[in-house]
Design an enzyme around this catalytic site. Sequence first.
Site, mmCIF file in Angstrom:
data_model
loop_
_atom_site.group_PDB
_atom_site.id
_atom_site.type_symbol
_atom_site.label_atom_id
_atom_site.label_comp_id
_atom_site.label_asym_id
_atom_site.label_seq_id
_atom_site.Cartn_x
_atom_site.Cartn_y
_atom_site.Cartn_z
ATOM 1 N N GLU A 110 0.792 -1.166 0.348
ATOM 2 C CA GLU A 110 0.044 -0.021 -0.120
ATOM 3 C C GLU A 110 0.759 1.278 0.074
ATOM 4 O OE1 GLU A 110 0.021 -2.668 2.247
ATOM 5 O OE2 GLU A 110 -2.204 -2.716 3.252
ATOM 6 N N CYS B 100 -2.529 -2.284 7.685
ATOM 7 C CA CYS B 100 -1.810 -2.296 9.131
ATOM 8 C C CYS B 100 -2.009 -0.973 9.456
ATOM 9 C CB CYS B 100 -0.526 -2.675 9.239
ATOM 10 S SG CYS B 100 0.676 -1.502 8.245
ATOM 11 N N CYS C 177 -0.341 1.692 7.117
ATOM 12 C CA CYS C 177 -1.095 1.959 5.600
ATOM 13 C C CYS C 177 -2.119 2.476 5.787
ATOM 14 C CB CYS C 177 -0.972 0.569 5.122
ATOM 15 S SG CYS C 177 0.625 -0.262 4.746
#
Length: 144
Positions: free
Chosen positions: A48, A76, A79
């Site tokens: 990402e 996560c 990101c």
Amino acid sequence: MLRAIELAKQATQTDDVPVGCVIVKDGEIVAESSNMKEVNNDATKHAEMVAISKATQVLGNWWLEDCDVYVTLEPCPMCAGAMINSRIKNLYFGAYDPKTGAAGSKINLFEENLFNHNINVVGGIMAEECGALLTDFFKKKRLK
């Protein structure tokens, strides 16, 4: 999501965790990436993060407010934060991540009105296919 899955499969060639990400604007892919942490020896090179960076270069603006992100794994916190700061419009992800997922599995950084920008989130798209990539990858890693 199909293109993100292809990218995820490519990540295993460099021993990276199989995650793929595609950023779309007006129905066209403007940026894409797979995980590149191992190949770049850099913990910030999640699929990402790399795709967001590429999209800002292609579009000439860090505001990605009319863009959608398709990623094979629930983002996560790092990101998720980058997506919020980039003003992504929609996030579509595949497999849920109960260990580090920041779209509801572990925490939810996309909770409405938590920050100054809200992102529409849809999870579980092709979850079985996306999850199988990860399961197979880690199964092989444990055998080594």
